[in-house]
Design an enzyme around this catalytic site. Sequence first.
Site, PDB file in Angstrom:
ATOM      1  NE  ARG A   1      -3.851   0.528   1.864  1.00 58.99           N
ATOM      2  CZ  ARG A   1      -5.088   0.546   2.365  1.00 58.99           C
ATOM      3  NH1 ARG A   1      -5.350   1.234   3.453  1.00 58.99           N
ATOM      4  NH2 ARG A   1      -6.058  -0.133   1.790  1.00 58.99           N
TER       5      ARG A   1
ATOM      6  CG  HIS B   1      -8.198  -0.098  -3.135  1.00 62.69           C
ATOM      7  ND1 HIS B   1      -7.423  -1.189  -2.786  1.00 62.69           N
ATOM      8  CD2 HIS B   1      -8.877   0.252  -2.002  1.00 62.69           C
ATOM      9  CE1 HIS B   1      -7.637  -1.484  -1.514  1.00 62.69           C
ATOM     10  NE2 HIS B   1      -8.502  -0.627  -1.021  1.00 62.69           N
TER      11      HIS B   1
ATOM     12  CD  GLN C   1     -12.867  -1.942  -1.405  1.00 70.87           C
ATOM     13  OE1 GLN C   1     -12.095  -1.883  -0.455  1.00 70.87           O
ATOM     14  NE2 GLN C   1     -14.097  -2.431  -1.290  1.00 70.87           N
TER      15      GLN C   1
ATOM     16  CG  ASP D   1     -13.480   6.151  -1.384  1.00 70.63           C
ATOM     17  OD1 ASP D   1     -13.504   6.020  -0.144  1.00 70.63           O
ATOM     18  OD2 ASP D   1     -12.410   6.089  -2.046  1.00 70.63           O
TER      19      ASP D   1
ATOM     20  CB  CYS E   1     -13.968   1.064  -0.510  1.00 71.43           C
ATOM     21  SG  CYS E   1     -13.546   2.806  -0.312  1.00 71.43           S
TER      22      CYS E   1
ATOM     23  NE  ARG F   1     -10.208  -5.426  -0.024  1.00 73.59           N
ATOM     24  CZ  ARG F   1      -9.482  -4.425   0.481  1.00 73.59           C
ATOM     25  NH1 ARG F   1     -10.080  -3.386   1.030  1.00 73.59           N
ATOM     26  NH2 ARG F   1      -8.158  -4.424   0.406  1.00 73.59           N
TER      27      ARG F   1
HETATM   28  N1   CP Z   1     -11.246  -0.386   2.000  1.00 77.62           N
HETATM   29  C1   CP Z   1     -10.001  -0.433   2.483  1.00 77.62           C
HETATM   30  O1   CP Z   1      -9.037  -0.639   1.757  1.00 77.62           O
HETATM   31  O2   CP Z   1      -9.898  -0.275   3.830  1.00 77.62           O
HETATM   32  P1   CP Z   1      -8.554  -0.044   4.634  1.00 77.62           P
HETATM   33  O3   CP Z   1      -8.003   1.286   4.229  1.00 77.62           O
HETATM   34  O4   CP Z   1      -8.979  -0.055   6.092  1.00 77.62           O
HETATM   35  O5   CP Z   1      -7.597  -1.144   4.319  1.00 77.62           O
HETATM   36  N1  NVA Z   2      -9.813   6.554  -1.657  1.00 78.20           N
HETATM   37  C1  NVA Z   2      -9.514   6.115  -0.320  1.00 78.20           C
HETATM   38  C2  NVA Z   2      -9.759   4.650  -0.171  1.00 78.20           C
HETATM   39  C3  NVA Z   2      -9.502   4.083   1.185  1.00 78.20           C
HETATM   40  C4  NVA Z   2      -9.705   2.612   1.240  1.00 78.20           C
HETATM   41  C5  NVA Z   2      -8.071   6.464   0.006  1.00 78.20           C
HETATM   42  O1  NVA Z   2      -7.209   6.311  -0.869  1.00 78.20           O
HETATM   43  O2  NVA Z   2      -7.805   6.896   1.114  1.00 78.20           O
END
Ligand code: CP
Ligand code: NVA
Length: 310
Positions: free
Chosen positions: A105, A132, A135, A227, A268, A296
Amino acid sequence: MTPRHYTSVLDLTREETMEVLDRAARLRHEWHADHKVLKRLRGYTLAAIFEKPSLRTRVTFEAGMTQLGGHAIFLGPQDIQLGVRESIADVARNLSRWVQIIAARTFAHSTVTELAAWSRVPVINALSDLEHPCQALADFLTLQERFGQLQGLKLAYVGDGNNVAHSLLLMGALLGIDVAVAAPAGYAPRREILEQAQRLAERSGATISVTQEPREAVHGADAVYTDVWASMGQEHEAEQRRQIFASYRVTAELLAATGKPRTIFMHCLPAHRGEEVSAEVIDGPQSVVFEQAENRLHAQKALLLWLLGR
Ligand code: CP
Ligand code: NVA
Protein backbone atom coordinates in the site's frame (compact mmCIF):
# COMPACT_ATOMS: atom_id res chain seq x y z
CA MET A 1 10.35 -17.08 -14.76
CA THR A 2 8.67 -13.66 -14.56
CA PRO A 3 5.96 -13.74 -11.92
CA ARG A 4 2.44 -12.44 -12.50
CA HIS A 5 1.60 -9.32 -10.52
CA TYR A 6 -1.63 -7.54 -9.58
CA THR A 7 -0.60 -3.89 -9.58
CA SER A 8 -3.68 -2.94 -11.63
CA VAL A 9 -7.04 -4.46 -12.46
CA LEU A 10 -5.65 -4.77 -15.98
CA ASP A 11 -2.89 -7.18 -14.95
CA LEU A 12 -5.48 -9.96 -15.26
CA THR A 13 -7.57 -10.65 -18.35
CA ARG A 14 -11.34 -10.85 -18.24
CA GLU A 15 -11.18 -14.67 -18.09
CA GLU A 16 -8.54 -14.65 -15.34
CA THR A 17 -10.53 -12.14 -13.31
CA MET A 18 -13.66 -14.28 -13.60
CA GLU A 19 -11.60 -17.31 -12.53
CA VAL A 20 -10.47 -15.44 -9.39
CA LEU A 21 -14.04 -14.29 -8.65
CA ASP A 22 -15.40 -17.83 -9.04
CA ARG A 23 -12.69 -19.21 -6.79
CA ALA A 24 -13.45 -16.48 -4.24
CA ALA A 25 -17.12 -17.45 -4.23
CA ARG A 26 -16.17 -21.08 -3.59
CA LEU A 27 -13.72 -20.12 -0.83
CA ARG A 28 -16.41 -17.99 0.77
CA HIS A 29 -18.88 -20.86 0.69
CA GLU A 30 -16.35 -23.31 2.13
CA TRP A 31 -15.28 -20.89 4.85
CA HIS A 32 -18.88 -20.37 5.92
CA ALA A 33 -19.45 -24.12 5.95
CA ASP A 34 -16.65 -25.11 8.33
CA HIS A 35 -13.93 -22.47 8.92
CA LYS A 36 -11.34 -25.06 7.94
CA VAL A 37 -7.78 -23.84 7.56
CA LEU A 38 -6.35 -24.98 4.22
CA LYS A 39 -2.79 -26.17 3.72
CA ARG A 40 -2.32 -24.77 0.22
CA LEU A 41 0.08 -22.04 1.32
CA ARG A 42 1.88 -23.97 4.03
CA GLY A 43 5.38 -22.55 4.35
CA TYR A 44 4.47 -19.48 2.27
CA THR A 45 5.07 -15.97 3.60
CA LEU A 46 3.48 -12.70 2.49
CA ALA A 47 5.34 -9.45 3.12
CA ALA A 48 2.70 -6.74 3.55
CA ILE A 49 4.17 -3.27 3.12
CA PHE A 50 2.07 -0.30 4.30
CA GLU A 51 2.98 3.35 3.77
CA LYS A 52 -0.54 4.35 4.88
CA PRO A 53 -3.00 3.23 7.58
CA SER A 54 -5.36 0.29 7.02
CA LEU A 55 -7.95 -1.82 8.81
CA ARG A 56 -9.57 -4.01 6.15
CA THR A 57 -6.62 -4.58 3.82
CA ARG A 58 -4.16 -5.42 6.56
CA VAL A 59 -6.47 -7.72 8.50
CA THR A 60 -7.85 -9.53 5.44
CA PHE A 61 -4.40 -10.20 4.00
CA GLU A 62 -3.07 -11.41 7.35
CA ALA A 63 -6.16 -13.49 8.21
CA GLY A 64 -6.30 -14.76 4.62
CA MET A 65 -2.72 -16.05 4.77
CA THR A 66 -3.44 -17.75 8.11
CA GLN A 67 -6.57 -19.41 6.68
CA LEU A 68 -4.55 -20.72 3.72
CA GLY A 69 -1.91 -22.22 6.00
CA GLY A 70 0.68 -19.49 5.41
CA HIS A 71 1.96 -16.49 7.30
CA ALA A 72 2.04 -12.71 6.80
CA ILE A 73 4.60 -10.16 7.99
CA PHE A 74 3.33 -6.62 8.48
CA LEU A 75 5.83 -3.91 7.53
CA GLY A 76 4.57 -0.48 8.58
CA PRO A 77 5.81 2.96 7.54
CA GLN A 78 8.49 3.00 10.21
CA ASP A 79 9.79 -0.50 9.49
CA ILE A 80 11.41 -0.36 6.09
CA GLN A 81 10.95 3.26 4.98
CA LEU A 82 10.69 2.34 1.29
CA GLY A 83 12.92 4.51 -0.83
CA VAL A 84 14.32 6.35 2.19
CA ARG A 85 16.29 3.86 4.25
CA GLU A 86 16.75 1.67 1.21
CA SER A 87 15.85 1.93 -2.47
CA ILE A 88 12.63 0.33 -3.74
CA ALA A 89 14.70 -1.91 -6.02
CA ASP A 90 16.81 -3.19 -3.11
CA VAL A 91 13.76 -3.80 -0.92
CA ALA A 92 12.16 -5.83 -3.73
CA ARG A 93 15.34 -7.83 -4.35
CA ASN A 94 15.77 -8.59 -0.65
CA LEU A 95 12.16 -9.57 -0.03
CA SER A 96 12.15 -11.81 -3.12
CA ARG A 97 14.83 -13.96 -1.50
CA TRP A 98 12.76 -14.61 1.65
CA VAL A 99 9.06 -14.42 0.92
CA GLN A 100 6.83 -15.88 -1.78
CA ILE A 101 4.56 -12.88 -2.33
CA ILE A 102 4.43 -9.15 -1.57
CA ALA A 103 1.50 -6.76 -1.05
CA ALA A 104 2.14 -3.01 -0.94
CA ARG A 105 0.00 0.00 0.00
CA THR A 106 1.78 3.09 -1.24
CA PHE A 107 1.38 6.77 -1.96
CA ALA A 108 2.83 6.83 -5.51
CA HIS A 109 1.57 4.12 -7.86
CA SER A 110 5.07 4.02 -9.33
CA THR A 111 6.30 2.56 -6.02
CA VAL A 112 4.14 -0.54 -6.60
CA THR A 113 5.17 -0.91 -10.23
CA GLU A 114 8.84 -0.42 -9.35
CA LEU A 115 8.60 -3.08 -6.66
CA ALA A 116 7.03 -5.37 -9.24
CA ALA A 117 9.73 -4.58 -11.80
CA TRP A 118 12.45 -5.70 -9.38
CA SER A 119 10.64 -8.51 -7.59
CA ARG A 120 11.04 -12.18 -8.42
CA VAL A 121 7.77 -12.92 -6.62
CA PRO A 122 4.25 -11.61 -7.31
CA VAL A 123 3.48 -8.07 -6.13
CA ILE A 124 -0.09 -7.04 -5.25
CA ASN A 125 -1.28 -3.44 -5.16
CA ALA A 126 -2.92 -3.04 -1.73
CA LEU A 127 -3.95 0.55 -2.72
CA SER A 128 -1.93 3.25 -4.43
CA ASP A 129 -2.87 6.79 -5.41
CA LEU A 130 -3.98 5.41 -8.81
CA GLU A 131 -5.78 2.14 -8.10
CA HIS A 132 -7.27 -0.20 -5.51
CA PRO A 133 -7.70 -3.42 -7.50
CA CYS A 134 -8.26 -5.74 -4.51
CA GLN A 135 -11.20 -3.57 -3.48
CA ALA A 136 -12.68 -3.88 -6.97
CA LEU A 137 -12.35 -7.68 -6.84
CA ALA A 138 -14.27 -7.77 -3.54
CA ASP A 139 -16.87 -5.35 -4.89
CA PHE A 140 -17.58 -7.33 -8.06
CA LEU A 141 -17.78 -10.50 -5.94
CA THR A 142 -20.37 -8.70 -3.80
CA LEU A 143 -22.33 -7.65 -6.90
CA GLN A 144 -22.21 -11.15 -8.31
CA GLU A 145 -23.52 -12.63 -5.08
CA ARG A 146 -26.23 -10.04 -4.60
CA PHE A 147 -27.60 -10.17 -8.12
CA GLY A 148 -26.71 -13.76 -9.08
CA GLN A 149 -24.72 -12.55 -12.10
CA LEU A 150 -22.81 -9.52 -13.30
CA GLN A 151 -24.13 -9.27 -16.83
CA GLY A 152 -26.62 -6.48 -17.38
CA LEU A 153 -25.79 -4.56 -14.19
CA LYS A 154 -25.14 -0.84 -13.91
CA LEU A 155 -22.89 0.62 -11.21
CA ALA A 156 -23.03 4.36 -10.45
CA TYR A 157 -20.10 5.95 -8.61
CA VAL A 158 -20.79 9.35 -7.05
CA GLY A 159 -17.96 11.49 -5.65
CA ASP A 160 -14.22 11.79 -6.08
CA GLY A 161 -12.70 10.24 -9.22
CA ASN A 162 -10.03 8.52 -7.11
CA ASN A 163 -8.15 5.21 -6.86
CA VAL A 164 -11.31 3.26 -5.97
CA ALA A 165 -13.27 4.87 -8.83
CA HIS A 166 -10.42 4.03 -11.22
CA SER A 167 -10.37 0.34 -10.35
CA LEU A 168 -14.17 0.09 -10.51
CA LEU A 169 -14.16 1.72 -13.96
CA LEU A 170 -11.48 -0.63 -15.25
CA MET A 171 -13.08 -3.76 -13.83
CA GLY A 172 -16.55 -2.77 -15.03
CA ALA A 173 -15.23 -2.12 -18.51
CA LEU A 174 -13.24 -5.38 -18.48
CA LEU A 175 -16.18 -7.53 -17.37
CA GLY A 176 -18.89 -5.76 -19.35
CA ILE A 177 -20.72 -3.93 -16.55
CA ASP A 178 -21.95 -0.37 -17.16
CA VAL A 179 -20.23 2.23 -14.96
CA ALA A 180 -21.47 5.83 -14.65
CA VAL A 181 -19.44 8.33 -12.65
CA ALA A 182 -20.70 11.63 -11.24
CA ALA A 183 -17.93 13.93 -10.03
CA PRO A 184 -17.49 17.68 -9.67
CA ALA A 185 -15.49 19.58 -12.29
CA GLY A 186 -11.79 18.99 -11.74
CA TYR A 187 -12.38 15.76 -9.76
CA ALA A 188 -13.34 13.37 -12.55
CA PRO A 189 -11.35 10.14 -12.94
CA ARG A 190 -8.01 10.57 -14.71
CA ARG A 191 -8.14 10.84 -18.46
CA GLU A 192 -5.82 7.88 -19.11
CA ILE A 193 -8.01 5.61 -16.95
CA LEU A 194 -11.15 6.74 -18.77
CA GLU A 195 -9.50 6.14 -22.12
CA GLN A 196 -8.42 2.64 -21.08
CA ALA A 197 -11.93 1.94 -19.78
CA GLN A 198 -13.53 3.18 -23.00
CA ARG A 199 -11.26 0.96 -25.09
CA LEU A 200 -12.10 -2.10 -22.97
CA ALA A 201 -15.78 -1.26 -22.96
CA GLU A 202 -15.86 -1.29 -26.76
CA ARG A 203 -14.83 -4.93 -26.59
CA SER A 204 -16.93 -6.01 -23.60
CA GLY A 205 -20.09 -4.12 -24.50
CA ALA A 206 -20.11 -2.02 -21.32
CA THR A 207 -21.12 1.65 -21.29
CA ILE A 208 -18.77 4.05 -19.49
CA SER A 209 -19.96 7.57 -18.77
CA VAL A 210 -18.92 10.60 -16.74
CA THR A 211 -21.14 13.49 -15.71
CA GLN A 212 -21.20 16.22 -13.07
CA GLU A 213 -24.83 15.39 -12.26
CA PRO A 214 -25.38 12.68 -9.59
CA ARG A 215 -29.04 12.11 -10.48
CA GLU A 216 -28.11 11.48 -14.10
CA ALA A 217 -25.43 8.95 -13.14
CA VAL A 218 -27.62 6.95 -10.76
CA HIS A 219 -30.58 6.64 -13.14
CA GLY A 220 -31.26 2.94 -13.60
CA ALA A 221 -28.32 1.90 -11.41
CA ASP A 222 -28.33 -1.43 -9.56
CA ALA A 223 -25.60 -0.20 -7.21
CA VAL A 224 -24.69 3.29 -6.01
CA TYR A 225 -21.12 3.52 -4.76
CA THR A 226 -19.26 6.31 -3.01
CA ASP A 227 -15.95 6.84 -1.22
CA VAL A 228 -14.40 9.50 1.01
CA TRP A 229 -14.02 12.97 -0.48
CA ALA A 230 -10.43 13.31 0.76
CA SER A 231 -8.27 10.21 0.38
CA MET A 232 -5.27 9.31 2.51
CA GLY A 233 -2.60 11.90 1.83
CA GLN A 234 -5.20 14.60 0.97
CA GLU A 235 -6.20 15.42 4.55
CA HIS A 236 -5.07 19.02 4.13
CA GLU A 237 -7.68 19.47 1.37
CA ALA A 238 -10.53 18.01 3.44
CA GLU A 239 -12.25 21.29 4.31
CA GLN A 240 -12.11 22.63 0.76
CA ARG A 241 -13.36 19.31 -0.59
CA ARG A 242 -16.30 19.25 1.85
CA GLN A 243 -17.57 22.38 0.13
CA ILE A 244 -16.86 21.26 -3.43
CA PHE A 245 -18.50 17.85 -2.92
CA ALA A 246 -21.47 18.98 -0.78
CA SER A 247 -24.05 18.16 -3.46
CA TYR A 248 -22.52 14.72 -4.10
CA ARG A 249 -23.66 13.11 -0.81
CA VAL A 250 -25.48 9.81 -1.26
CA THR A 251 -28.80 10.33 0.50
CA ALA A 252 -31.99 8.27 0.60
CA GLU A 253 -33.37 10.63 -2.01
CA LEU A 254 -30.48 10.04 -4.40
CA LEU A 255 -30.70 6.28 -3.85
CA ALA A 256 -34.42 6.41 -4.72
CA ALA A 257 -33.57 8.34 -7.90
CA THR A 258 -32.20 5.13 -9.44
CA GLY A 259 -35.84 4.20 -10.04
CA LYS A 260 -35.03 0.63 -8.96
CA PRO A 261 -36.27 -0.65 -5.59
CA ARG A 262 -33.46 -3.24 -5.27
CA THR A 263 -30.55 -0.83 -5.72
CA ILE A 264 -27.76 -1.50 -3.24
CA PHE A 265 -25.48 1.05 -1.59
CA MET A 266 -21.73 0.36 -1.66
CA HIS A 267 -18.71 1.98 0.02
CA CYS A 268 -15.16 0.64 0.35
CA LEU A 269 -14.88 2.08 3.91
CA PRO A 270 -13.75 3.85 6.01
CA ALA A 271 -16.83 6.11 5.68
CA HIS A 272 -17.69 9.55 6.97
CA ARG A 273 -21.39 9.59 7.84
CA GLY A 274 -22.92 12.97 7.06
CA GLU A 275 -20.27 13.70 4.42
CA GLU A 276 -20.19 11.45 1.34
CA VAL A 277 -23.12 9.34 2.65
CA SER A 278 -25.96 9.89 5.08
CA ALA A 279 -26.12 7.61 8.15
CA GLU A 280 -29.61 6.59 7.03
CA VAL A 281 -28.24 5.12 3.80
CA ILE A 282 -25.05 3.45 5.01
CA ASP A 283 -26.81 1.94 8.03
CA GLY A 284 -30.01 1.20 6.10
CA PRO A 285 -31.37 -2.00 4.50
CA GLN A 286 -29.91 -1.33 1.04
CA SER A 287 -26.33 -1.04 2.33
CA VAL A 288 -23.92 -3.93 1.63
CA VAL A 289 -20.79 -2.29 2.99
CA PHE A 290 -19.95 -5.05 5.46
CA GLU A 291 -20.51 -7.70 2.76
CA GLN A 292 -17.92 -5.83 0.71
CA ALA A 293 -15.58 -5.76 3.71
CA GLU A 294 -16.02 -9.50 4.27
CA ASN A 295 -15.46 -10.20 0.60
CA ARG A 296 -12.04 -8.56 0.77
CA LEU A 297 -11.00 -11.69 2.65
CA HIS A 298 -12.36 -14.21 0.15
CA ALA A 299 -11.33 -12.25 -2.95
CA GLN A 300 -7.75 -11.83 -1.72
CA LYS A 301 -7.46 -15.48 -0.70
CA ALA A 302 -8.46 -16.40 -4.25
CA LEU A 303 -6.01 -13.86 -5.67
CA LEU A 304 -3.13 -15.13 -3.51
CA LEU A 305 -3.79 -18.71 -4.65
CA TRP A 306 -4.07 -17.67 -8.29
CA LEU A 307 -0.85 -15.61 -8.30
CA LEU A 308 1.00 -18.43 -6.55
CA GLY A 309 -0.39 -21.10 -8.89
CA ARG A 310 -1.86 -23.04 -5.95
N1 CP B 1 -11.25 -0.39 2.00
C1 CP B 1 -10.00 -0.43 2.48
O1 CP B 1 -9.04 -0.64 1.76
O2 CP B 1 -9.90 -0.27 3.83
P1 CP B 1 -8.55 -0.04 4.63
O3 CP B 1 -8.00 1.29 4.23
O4 CP B 1 -8.98 -0.06 6.09
O5 CP B 1 -7.60 -1.14 4.32
N1 NVA C 1 -9.81 6.55 -1.66
C1 NVA C 1 -9.51 6.12 -0.32
C2 NVA C 1 -9.76 4.65 -0.17
C3 NVA C 1 -9.50 4.08 1.19
C4 NVA C 1 -9.71 2.61 1.24
C5 NVA C 1 -8.07 6.46 0.01
O1 NVA C 1 -7.21 6.31 -0.87
O2 NVA C 1 -7.80 6.90 1.11
